[in-house]
Design a protein around this motif. Structure first.
Motif, mmCIF file in Angstrom:
data_model
loop_
_atom_site.group_PDB
_atom_site.id
_atom_site.type_symbol
_atom_site.label_atom_id
_atom_site.label_comp_id
_atom_site.label_asym_id
_atom_site.label_seq_id
_atom_site.Cartn_x
_atom_site.Cartn_y
_atom_site.Cartn_z
ATOM 1 N N HIS A 690 0.850 -1.202 0.000
ATOM 2 C CA HIS A 690 0.000 0.000 0.000
ATOM 3 C C HIS A 690 0.877 1.241 0.000
ATOM 4 O O HIS A 690 2.078 1.172 0.250
ATOM 5 C CB HIS A 690 -0.913 0.009 1.238
ATOM 6 C CG HIS A 690 -1.971 -1.052 1.233
ATOM 7 N ND1 HIS A 690 -3.233 -0.856 0.713
ATOM 8 C CD2 HIS A 690 -1.952 -2.328 1.688
ATOM 9 C CE1 HIS A 690 -3.948 -1.965 0.854
ATOM 10 N NE2 HIS A 690 -3.191 -2.882 1.452
ATOM 11 N N LYS A 713 -6.929 4.074 2.245
ATOM 12 C CA LYS A 713 -8.370 3.875 2.006
ATOM 13 C C LYS A 713 -8.662 2.702 1.086
ATOM 14 O O LYS A 713 -9.737 2.637 0.480
ATOM 15 C CB LYS A 713 -9.025 5.147 1.441
ATOM 16 C CG LYS A 713 -8.844 6.377 2.317
ATOM 17 C CD LYS A 713 -9.545 7.601 1.730
ATOM 18 C CE LYS A 713 -9.292 8.822 2.585
ATOM 19 N NZ LYS A 713 -9.865 10.041 2.019
ATOM 20 N N THR A 714 -7.705 1.774 0.972
ATOM 21 C CA THR A 714 -7.958 0.611 0.116
ATOM 22 C C THR A 714 -7.851 -0.689 0.914
ATOM 23 O O THR A 714 -7.181 -0.756 1.946
ATOM 24 C CB THR A 714 -6.957 0.541 -1.057
ATOM 25 O OG1 THR A 714 -5.638 0.410 -0.526
ATOM 26 C CG2 THR A 714 -7.049 1.758 -1.944
ATOM 27 N N LYS A 716 -6.957 -4.749 -0.110
ATOM 28 C CA LYS A 716 -6.488 -5.622 -1.189
ATOM 29 C C LYS A 716 -6.576 -7.077 -0.739
ATOM 30 O O LYS A 716 -6.348 -7.381 0.432
ATOM 31 C CB LYS A 716 -5.043 -5.275 -1.581
ATOM 32 C CG LYS A 716 -4.904 -3.860 -2.147
ATOM 33 C CD LYS A 716 -3.488 -3.537 -2.590
ATOM 34 C CE LYS A 716 -3.418 -2.112 -3.156
ATOM 35 N NZ LYS A 716 -2.070 -1.767 -3.621
ATOM 36 N N THR A 731 -8.306 -5.513 -5.802
ATOM 37 C CA THR A 731 -8.399 -4.363 -4.896
ATOM 38 C C THR A 731 -9.864 -3.948 -4.835
ATOM 39 O O THR A 731 -10.499 -3.758 -5.877
ATOM 40 C CB THR A 731 -7.565 -3.177 -5.420
ATOM 41 O OG1 THR A 731 -6.212 -3.609 -5.564
ATOM 42 C CG2 THR A 731 -7.613 -1.999 -4.453
ATOM 43 N N GLN A 734 -12.277 2.043 -3.682
ATOM 44 C CA GLN A 734 -11.734 2.872 -2.605
ATOM 45 C C GLN A 734 -12.816 3.232 -1.591
ATOM 46 O O GLN A 734 -13.948 3.549 -1.940
ATOM 47 C CB GLN A 734 -11.116 4.148 -3.180
ATOM 48 C CG GLN A 734 -10.357 4.949 -2.130
ATOM 49 C CD GLN A 734 -9.265 5.799 -2.735
ATOM 50 O OE1 GLN A 734 -9.226 5.986 -3.930
ATOM 51 N NE2 GLN A 734 -8.364 6.305 -1.913
#
Length: 839
Positions: A690, A713-714, A716, A731, A734
């Motif tokens: 990240h 803000k992700t 995975k 992913t 967002q």
């Protein structure tokens, strides 16, 4: 996977009260509001459960005030909606509406022109069914007065108009009370007290300017609380108003305001007969329009041994069918830092005010009370204390007073940093920056409110001198054990005592996860706290039969003379005093090795290994240590990261260990047990995953896929390929805020369907369905994953600040419907449990 029928219900909220005066309010609707960090929590005293929290404040909530308050409960019979004002440390005041019909809350408005500093007190009165006047004070040296017109029809809007801003100078006011002046003059009187030791009275009309009328001197320290009675009618038809004030000088004063005409009338025989012995000192005259009122000191109440933080008149009772005639009882409740609450009433014959009831924690557990409140009908009194705790007494006597302690909600009074489910899911363990570890369980044999199981705090195993950051429960066979890590370099191991094991059997009303004969082997009944809170010493079963005179020789009064705990088997959910002292677990080991404050812990599924990490600025300190359960030897030091490892987790088969870190990387280690006390480990993958700190990770419970969540803000999803490398599968779209917590739950082993719970810095929680596919391509198995958002939890159900941890517990599946419990904890001091139903 069919996810159409997903239902999420709130099961439990545990939270402590902000440690500040004026924070608690008991409304005419018989609900209590209080600030829990930047949320406003609502609890029902009858059910002893927190019902909801209201999101909206950005700063810590300092004060709450119901409209109508319990003082105006006699007017609320026909009200369909109740309102709540809440003020925070940034000076913002919010207004909320509660619809009684459907128990729904809504945010109505934010009061314009916020204070420049924190709000310290809010008070309000109902002038009519739809007309409210309220005042707020702040450490910015101002008092603001507002008029609020409530809607007379359903769906109508509240109208707010600004009446006055009173500047009081550098010695700010911290206590307020409002009242209408007796005699239908249309005037309102505002009492304010604070740092200059005087009570200031301001007089104004309902619509206009407030003028400083007079000041009452007598207190010798800060004034902390003020409360007007409702006008009291006397035999000759006149009415007077009483004001009670309390101070840090430990005294309580009652001031009487009587109209001057009635003063002269009562100078004769009536007065001499009525109050011959009561102290009567004439004070200033308050002028309001054409009326004037003589103020006198009616009584001085001495009895508390420390600061008196709150005084409150008993709410009036209705004396007529239409609900407009009332009787104001001559009864005052006071709460003090001397750990007691007192009820004061005048003696029938002499009129001298006496202390008639004293309740409180006369032990050393609490450090005193910040406030005391009457229930609307006057049969219960509630205090809130330094430890964020509530204390409720109810008068259960019929012919004479008999005040007995009652169950109340409880919880942490600082950020909750970590949670863990018991291995069979009987209870939830939480740790916090308030330096305590707490156990919450559903008390099933309780004839509970609403007919469903109610969750309560049933034990406080660890009370410690450091903020606690992380915890893990030891899985595998044997007694209940957990390891906790705090702002020290040591991890501590605790083991359940016999008193807890038997209490747990009561709570879950069936045999616990171990047979009765196992309990015979547990020789420790409970634990004592040490003088400095450094180690909890065991109390052995056989030692309870020793004579209690063993401390006779310890004649010196030292720090060590803390009274012994009395561990008992609880047959109902305990109150604060028992929790804080008598439910400790003994500490069995300390694990030394880390160079800094501990940050994260986890245990493998088999209960053989515990992994730990600490705060780190260098690769050497950022090592992950492995500990052998039982012998508690350090059996491995895993090096991979260069900054703090924020979360670690073993895979479902214990062969892999996943770690994520502030250095934006994750690492996967292969773990092999090569001997009895030997473990080999090998780093098989390390990857920068990240753009910002990775806060959270979680394994697929049935496979070698895992998720990572970050400040970028992700989220995975990754898969470990052939046990030697890691590839990214996808992913997720967002998120609106930093991702701070993740927990993966598998519904179906065959189809590999499951949920990923995602917690964010904003406090919100989302549920995503994840379906893992493994297709065989020649000699290779190619993993794949599909994801879909299935539920955004209602903000009124979620945390109001950062989610720190999420944890699933699988419960029984009945028929086609699977029911799962999801626990969460947050920086808003809350522990929450949700029930997720999957059709």
């Amino acid at each position: 996977m069919s996810v159409d029928g997903i239902g999420v219900e709130r099961v439990f909220i545990g939270a402590g009260c902000n440690r500040i005066v004026n924070n608690v309010s008991w409304g005419a609707c018989d609900l209590v509001a209080f600030g829990a960090e930047n949320g406003v929590a609502i609890f029902c005293p009858k059910a002893a459960q927190i019902l909801t929290t209201l999101p909206g404040h950005k700063a810590s909530v300092n004060c709450t005030h119901w409209i109508p308050s319990s003082k105006f409960a006699f007017k609320e019979k026909q009200l369909e909606r109740h309102y709540l004002l809440s003020g925070d440390a940034d000076g913002v005041i919010l207004l909320w509406e509660l619809s009684l019909a459907d128990k729904k809350w809504r945010h109505v408005l934010q009061v314009p022109q916020p204070h420049k500093k924190g709000v310290t007190c809010i008070t309000g009165i109902m002038v009519s069914e739809t007309d409210v006047i309220f005042a707020s004070t702040s450490s910015d040296g101002t008092i603001n007065v507002w008029e609020l017109i409530l809607p007379s029809t359903i769906g109508g809007d509240c109208k707010l108009s600004f009446l006055e801003s009173i500047f009081v100078g550098s010695k700010s006011m911290v206590a307020l009370s409002l009242s209408e002046l007796p005699g239908n003059t249309g005037h309102v009187v505002l009492a304010a007290g604070g740092l200059d030791n005087k009570v200031h009275l301001y007089c104004g009309e309902r619509t206009g300017k407030f003028v400083h009328a007079c000041e009452l001197k007598g207190h010798t320290d800060w004034i902390r609380s003020l409360d007007f009675s409702l006008p009291i009618c006397t035999n000759d038809g006149t009415s007077s108003l009483l004001l009670v004030s309390s101070s840090q000088d430990r005294g309580i004063r009652i001031w009487k305001m009587a109209s001057c005409s009635s003063q002269s009338n009562s100078k004769g025989t009536f007065r001499e007969e009525k109050i011959s012995l009561a102290s009567y000192i004439e004070g200033p005259v308050l002028v309001a329009g054409s009326s004037s009122y003589q103020i006198s000191l009616e009584s001085l109440l001495i009895g508390h041994e420390d600061w008196v933080y709150s005084v409150e008149w008993q709410p009036p009772s209705v004396t007529s069918a239409n609900g407009f005639a009332y009787y104001q009882p001559q009864s005052i409740l006071s709460a003090s830092m001397d750990k007691t609450m007192m009820i004061w009433q005048p003696e029938r014959t002499t009129g001298i005010w006496m202390n008639v009831v004293t309740v409180g924690e006369l032990s050393h557990c609490a450090l005193g009370f910040y406030g005391g409140h009457w229930s609307p009908n006057g049969d219960s009194i509630l205090a809130h204390g330094y430890g964020g705790s509530f204390h409720l007494w109810k008068n259960v006597g019929i012919e004479y007073d008999n005040w007995q302690p009652q169950k109340v909600p409880s919880g942490h009074y600082a950020a909750v940093t970590d949670i863990a489910w018991a291995r069979s899911g009987e209870y939830l363990l939480s740790v916090s920056a308030d330096q305590t570890t707490r156990i919450f369980a559903s008390w099933q044999n309780e004839a509970s409110f609403g007919g469903s199981d109610c969750w309560h705090e049933i034990a406080r195993p660890q009370v410690h001198g450091h903020d606690i950051n992380c915890v893990t429960i030891i899985h595998g066979k044997g007694n209940h054990r957990f390891v906790s890590g705090a702002d020290e370099k040591v991890a501590r191991v605790f083991e359940a005592p016999l008193s807890f094991l038997k209490t747990l059997n009561h709570a879950i009303s069936q045999k616990s996860s171990f047979p009765e004969d196992f309990q015979v082997d547990v020789q420790i009944l409970g634990a004592n706290m040490s003088a400095l809170g450094l180690s909890q010493k065991p109390i052995y079963v056989h030692s309870t039969h020793e004579s209690p005179e063993r401390n006779v020789n310890d004649g010196l009064d030292t720090l060590e003379t803390i009274p012994d705990a009395v561990p008992v088997v609880l047959t109902e959910p305990p109150i604060e005093e028992k929790l804080a002292w008598h439910t400790l677990w003994p500490e069995s080991h300390k694990l030394y090795g880390h160079g800094n404050e501990l940050f994260s812990l986890c245990c493998d599924q088999g209960g053989k290994l515990v992994a730990s990490s600490c705060k780190a600025q260098s690769a050497k300190v950022a090592e992950i240590w492995l500990w052998q359960v039982g012998s508690w030897k350090a059996v491995g030091r895993l090096q991979s990261h260069s900054l703090t490892v924020t979360q670690i987790e073993f895979s479902h088969d214990d062969n892999l260990l996943l770690s994520v870190s502030r250095d934006r990387q994750f690492s996967v280690f292969a773990i092999k047990r090569t001997g009895v006390d030997e473990v080999s480990h090998q780093l098989i993958a390390r990857q920068e995953a990240h753009k910002r700190i990775i806060w959270a990770c979680s394994w697929n419970p049935f496979g070698h896929e895992f998720a990572t969540g970050s400040r970028d803000k992700t989220v995975k999803i990754w898969a470990v390929d052939k046990g030697s490398s890691v590839k990214q599968l996808m992913t997720l779209p967002q998120f609106t805020s930093s991702v701070t917590a993740l927990s993966w739950f598998a519904l179906d082993h065959q189809r590999n369907d499951g949920f990923l719970a995602v917690g964010m810095e904003s406090g919100l929680v989302e549920l995503w369905s994840l379906s893992v596919t493994r297709t065989v391509d020649g000699s290779m198995t190619v993993p794949g994953v599909t994801a879909a958002l299935v539920r955004r939890l209602d903000p009124f159900m979620c945390h109001v600040s950062s989610v720190q941890r999420l944890a699933w517990r699988k419960s029984e599946a009945s028929g086609d419907c699977k029911s799962v419990l999801l626990a969460s904890c947050g920086a808003d001091h809350c522990v929450r449990i949700f029930e997720v139903n999957v059709a």
